[in-house]
Design a protein around this motif. Structure first.
Motif, PDB file in Angstrom:
ATOM      1  N   ALA A 207     -13.355  10.244  -7.735  1.00  0.00           N
ATOM      2  CA  ALA A 207     -12.893   8.819  -7.490  1.00  0.00           C
ATOM      3  C   ALA A 207     -11.932   8.898  -6.203  1.00  0.00           C
ATOM      4  CB  ALA A 207     -12.329   8.439  -8.732  1.00  0.00           C
ATOM      5  N   ARG A 208     -12.657   8.385  -5.122  1.00  0.00           N
ATOM      6  CA  ARG A 208     -11.752   8.432  -4.003  1.00  0.00           C
ATOM      7  C   ARG A 208     -11.680   7.023  -3.497  1.00  0.00           C
ATOM      8  NH1 ARG A 208      -9.166  13.462  -3.299  1.00  0.00           N
ATOM      9  NH2 ARG A 208      -8.737  12.666  -1.247  1.00  0.00           N
ATOM     10  N   ALA A 209     -10.783   6.777  -2.603  1.00  0.00           N
ATOM     11  CA  ALA A 209     -10.890   5.414  -1.590  1.00  0.00           C
ATOM     12  C   ALA A 209     -10.349   5.779  -0.340  1.00  0.00           C
ATOM     13  CB  ALA A 209      -9.977   4.400  -2.517  1.00  0.00           C
ATOM     14  N   ASP A 210     -10.563   6.984   0.128  1.00  0.00           N
ATOM     15  CA  ASP A 210      -9.964   7.405   1.473  1.00  0.00           C
ATOM     16  C   ASP A 210     -10.991   7.080   2.547  1.00  0.00           C
ATOM     17  OD1 ASP A 210     -11.569   9.271   0.656  1.00  0.00           O
ATOM     18  OD2 ASP A 210      -9.978  10.827   0.531  1.00  0.00           O
ATOM     19  N   ALA A 211     -12.248   6.311   2.463  1.00  0.00           N
ATOM     20  CA  ALA A 211     -12.894   6.440   3.318  1.00  0.00           C
ATOM     21  C   ALA A 211     -13.432   4.793   3.458  1.00  0.00           C
ATOM     22  CB  ALA A 211     -14.441   7.203   3.163  1.00  0.00           C
ATOM     23  N   PRO A 212     -13.969   4.304   4.646  1.00  0.00           N
ATOM     24  CA  PRO A 212     -14.500   2.845   4.912  1.00  0.00           C
ATOM     25  C   PRO A 212     -15.372   2.671   3.654  1.00  0.00           C
ATOM     26  CG  PRO A 212     -14.306   3.981   6.978  1.00  0.00           C
ATOM     27  CD  PRO A 212     -14.099   5.028   5.898  1.00  0.00           C
ATOM     28  N   PRO A 213     -15.337   1.312   3.211  1.00  0.00           N
ATOM     29  CA  PRO A 213     -14.644   0.083   3.791  1.00  0.00           C
ATOM     30  C   PRO A 213     -13.306  -0.036   3.295  1.00  0.00           C
ATOM     31  CG  PRO A 213     -16.182  -0.655   1.908  1.00  0.00           C
ATOM     32  CD  PRO A 213     -16.341   0.971   2.092  1.00  0.00           C
ATOM     33  N   TYR A 214     -12.854   1.158   2.421  1.00  0.00           N
ATOM     34  CA  TYR A 214     -11.529   0.665   1.995  1.00  0.00           C
ATOM     35  C   TYR A 214     -10.331   0.587   3.201  1.00  0.00           C
ATOM     36  CZ  TYR A 214     -13.372   2.078  -2.574  1.00  0.00           C
ATOM     37  OH  TYR A 214     -14.275   1.809  -3.983  1.00  0.00           O
ATOM     38  N   GLY A 215      -9.302  -0.223   2.963  1.00  0.00           N
ATOM     39  CA  GLY A 215      -8.407  -0.333   4.074  1.00  0.00           C
ATOM     40  C   GLY A 215      -8.837  -1.333   5.219  1.00  0.00           C
ATOM     41  N   ILE A 216      -9.954  -1.730   5.134  1.00  0.00           N
ATOM     42  CA  ILE A 216     -10.284  -2.493   6.297  1.00  0.00           C
ATOM     43  C   ILE A 216      -9.143  -3.688   6.711  1.00  0.00           C
ATOM     44  CG2 ILE A 216     -12.611  -2.008   6.569  1.00  0.00           C
ATOM     45  CD1 ILE A 216     -13.522  -4.524   5.171  1.00  0.00           C
ATOM     46  N   ASP A 217      -8.708  -4.283   5.553  1.00  0.00           N
ATOM     47  CA  ASP A 217      -7.797  -5.407   5.695  1.00  0.00           C
ATOM     48  C   ASP A 217      -6.416  -4.991   5.702  1.00  0.00           C
ATOM     49  OD1 ASP A 217      -9.738  -7.225   6.213  1.00  0.00           O
ATOM     50  OD2 ASP A 217     -10.067  -7.549   4.130  1.00  0.00           O
ATOM     51  N   TYR A 218      -6.072  -3.786   5.552  1.00  0.00           N
ATOM     52  CA  TYR A 218      -4.890  -3.032   5.506  1.00  0.00           C
ATOM     53  C   TYR A 218      -4.113  -3.234   6.814  1.00  0.00           C
ATOM     54  CZ  TYR A 218      -0.853  -0.194   3.278  1.00  0.00           C
ATOM     55  OH  TYR A 218       0.170   0.249   2.899  1.00  0.00           O
ATOM     56  N   PRO A 219      -2.792  -3.255   6.848  1.00  0.00           N
ATOM     57  CA  PRO A 219      -2.137  -3.259   8.210  1.00  0.00           C
ATOM     58  C   PRO A 219      -2.517  -2.341   9.253  1.00  0.00           C
ATOM     59  CG  PRO A 219      -0.570  -3.561   6.495  1.00  0.00           C
ATOM     60  CD  PRO A 219      -1.603  -3.647   5.813  1.00  0.00           C
ATOM     61  N   THR A 220      -2.808  -1.121   8.882  1.00  0.00           N
ATOM     62  CA  THR A 220      -3.409  -0.086   9.560  1.00  0.00           C
ATOM     63  C   THR A 220      -4.846  -0.014   9.837  1.00  0.00           C
ATOM     64  OG1 THR A 220      -3.424   1.630   7.926  1.00  0.00           O
ATOM     65  CG2 THR A 220      -1.275   1.455   8.955  1.00  0.00           C
ATOM     66  N   HIS A 221      -5.561  -0.847   9.211  1.00  0.00           N
ATOM     67  CA  HIS A 221      -6.889  -1.155   9.341  1.00  0.00           C
ATOM     68  C   HIS A 221      -7.763   0.563   8.901  1.00  0.00           C
ATOM     69  CE1 HIS A 221      -6.570  -4.980  10.810  1.00  0.00           C
ATOM     70  NE2 HIS A 221      -5.796  -4.564  11.558  1.00  0.00           N
ATOM     71  N   ARG A 222      -6.993   1.140   8.011  1.00  0.00           N
ATOM     72  CA  ARG A 222      -7.356   2.596   7.733  1.00  0.00           C
ATOM     73  C   ARG A 222      -7.504   2.775   6.414  1.00  0.00           C
ATOM     74  NH1 ARG A 222      -4.877   6.773  11.841  1.00  0.00           N
ATOM     75  NH2 ARG A 222      -7.268   7.397  12.219  1.00  0.00           N
ATOM     76  N   PRO A 223      -8.099   3.583   5.791  1.00  0.00           N
ATOM     77  CA  PRO A 223      -8.164   3.784   4.359  1.00  0.00           C
ATOM     78  C   PRO A 223      -6.929   4.568   3.970  1.00  0.00           C
ATOM     79  CG  PRO A 223     -10.250   4.628   5.069  1.00  0.00           C
ATOM     80  CD  PRO A 223      -9.461   4.083   6.341  1.00  0.00           C
ATOM     81  N   THR A 224      -6.469   4.029   2.751  1.00  0.00           N
ATOM     82  CA  THR A 224      -4.959   4.617   2.431  1.00  0.00           C
ATOM     83  C   THR A 224      -5.177   5.227   0.968  1.00  0.00           C
ATOM     84  OG1 THR A 224      -4.641   2.600   1.350  1.00  0.00           O
ATOM     85  CG2 THR A 224      -3.899   2.623   3.542  1.00  0.00           C
ATOM     86  N   GLY A 225      -6.373   5.082   0.314  1.00  0.00           N
ATOM     87  CA  GLY A 225      -6.239   5.397  -1.079  1.00  0.00           C
ATOM     88  C   GLY A 225      -6.165   4.462  -2.000  1.00  0.00           C
ATOM     89  N   LEU A 226      -6.006   3.235  -1.498  1.00  0.00           N
ATOM     90  CA  LEU A 226      -5.875   1.962  -2.555  1.00  0.00           C
ATOM     91  C   LEU A 226      -7.230   1.658  -2.631  1.00  0.00           C
ATOM     92  CD1 LEU A 226      -3.043   1.811  -0.748  1.00  0.00           C
ATOM     93  CD2 LEU A 226      -3.415  -0.618  -1.467  1.00  0.00           C
ATOM     94  N   PHE A 227      -7.744   1.305  -3.809  1.00  0.00           N
ATOM     95  CA  PHE A 227      -9.010   0.786  -4.388  1.00  0.00           C
ATOM     96  C   PHE A 227      -9.180  -0.625  -3.882  1.00  0.00           C
ATOM     97  CE2 PHE A 227      -9.042   4.799  -6.259  1.00  0.00           C
ATOM     98  CZ  PHE A 227     -10.094   5.160  -6.427  1.00  0.00           C
ATOM     99  N   SER A 228      -8.640  -1.155  -2.601  1.00  0.00           N
ATOM    100  CA  SER A 228      -8.703  -2.358  -2.247  1.00  0.00           C
ATOM    101  C   SER A 228      -8.894  -2.341  -0.804  1.00  0.00           C
ATOM    102  CB  SER A 228      -7.619  -3.298  -2.427  1.00  0.00           C
ATOM    103  OG  SER A 228      -6.346  -2.814  -2.013  1.00  0.00           O
ATOM    104  N   ASN A 229      -9.202  -3.325  -0.262  1.00  0.00           N
ATOM    105  CA  ASN A 229      -9.418  -3.205   1.285  1.00  0.00           C
ATOM    106  C   ASN A 229      -8.010  -3.683   1.966  1.00  0.00           C
ATOM    107  OD1 ASN A 229      -9.922  -5.977   0.668  1.00  0.00           O
ATOM    108  ND2 ASN A 229     -10.999  -6.513   2.168  1.00  0.00           N
ATOM    109  N   GLY A 230      -7.001  -3.984   1.364  1.00  0.00           N
ATOM    110  CA  GLY A 230      -5.849  -4.639   1.874  1.00  0.00           C
ATOM    111  C   GLY A 230      -4.777  -4.340   0.951  1.00  0.00           C
ATOM    112  N   LEU A 231      -3.598  -4.902   1.153  1.00  0.00           N
ATOM    113  CA  LEU A 231      -2.518  -4.930   0.333  1.00  0.00           C
ATOM    114  C   LEU A 231      -2.901  -5.172  -1.057  1.00  0.00           C
ATOM    115  CD1 LEU A 231       0.224  -6.448   2.795  1.00  0.00           C
ATOM    116  CD2 LEU A 231      -0.140  -4.078   2.288  1.00  0.00           C
ATOM    117  N   ASN A 232      -1.878  -4.613  -2.121  1.00  0.00           N
ATOM    118  CA  ASN A 232      -2.219  -4.702  -3.401  1.00  0.00           C
ATOM    119  C   ASN A 232      -1.249  -5.449  -3.946  1.00  0.00           C
ATOM    120  OD1 ASN A 232      -0.585  -2.525  -3.995  1.00  0.00           O
ATOM    121  ND2 ASN A 232      -2.093  -1.407  -4.695  1.00  0.00           N
ATOM    122  N   ILE A 233      -1.054  -5.904  -5.284  1.00  0.00           N
ATOM    123  CA  ILE A 233       0.225  -6.743  -5.726  1.00  0.00           C
ATOM    124  C   ILE A 233       1.436  -5.828  -5.677  1.00  0.00           C
ATOM    125  CG2 ILE A 233       0.931  -7.724  -7.705  1.00  0.00           C
ATOM    126  CD1 ILE A 233      -2.156  -8.601  -8.398  1.00  0.00           C
TER     127      ILE A 233
END
Length: 119
Positions: A44-70
């Motif tokens: 169960a990983r979230a460290d590869a695209p498309p995860y993180g594409i809307d995060y400020p760094t535009h890189r996967p961070t491990g968040l199971f979302s594509n940007g900031l979470n709550i």
């Protein structure tokens, strides 16, 4: 009357959060997970695209979302740094006083919930 009370309570919490530093601890599921699985041997990983594409760094961070979470947004609103995953080796000393994120993808109330993610 109830709506007014809720509004006043919400405003009071906002003012209180802005006037005092408090630790922020998160317990939830994948919607709030901020990278705990980066520190586990699991599929169960979230460290590869498309995860993180809307995060400020535009890189996967491990968040199971594509940007900031709550929790990230709440941390910003109270003027705090984002909470670190509870498994992060950086979570010690003053960083622990900020809080920690215990959220986990696949979390459930049963012992065998999420077993398919652990290798």
């Amino acid at each position: 009357m109830i709506a007014r009370s809720i509004l006043l309570l919400s405003w009071g919490l906002l003012v209180s959060a802005q006037s005092k530093s408090r630790a922020f601890f998160v317990f939830s599921d994948s919607l709030f997970n901020n990278g705990n699985y980066n520190f586990l041997a699991t599929t169960a990983r979230a460290d590869a695209p498309p995860y993180g594409i809307d995060y400020p760094t535009h890189r996967p961070t491990g968040l199971f979302s594509n940007g900031l979470n709550i929790p990230d947004i709440i941390s910003e609103q109270i003027g705090s740094e984002p909470t670190l995953p509870y498994l992060s080796p950086e979570l010690k000393g003053n960083k622990l006083l900020i809080g920690a994120n215990f959220a986990s993808a696949g979390i459930g109330i049963l012992n065998d919930t999420g077993f398919q993610f652990v290798s």
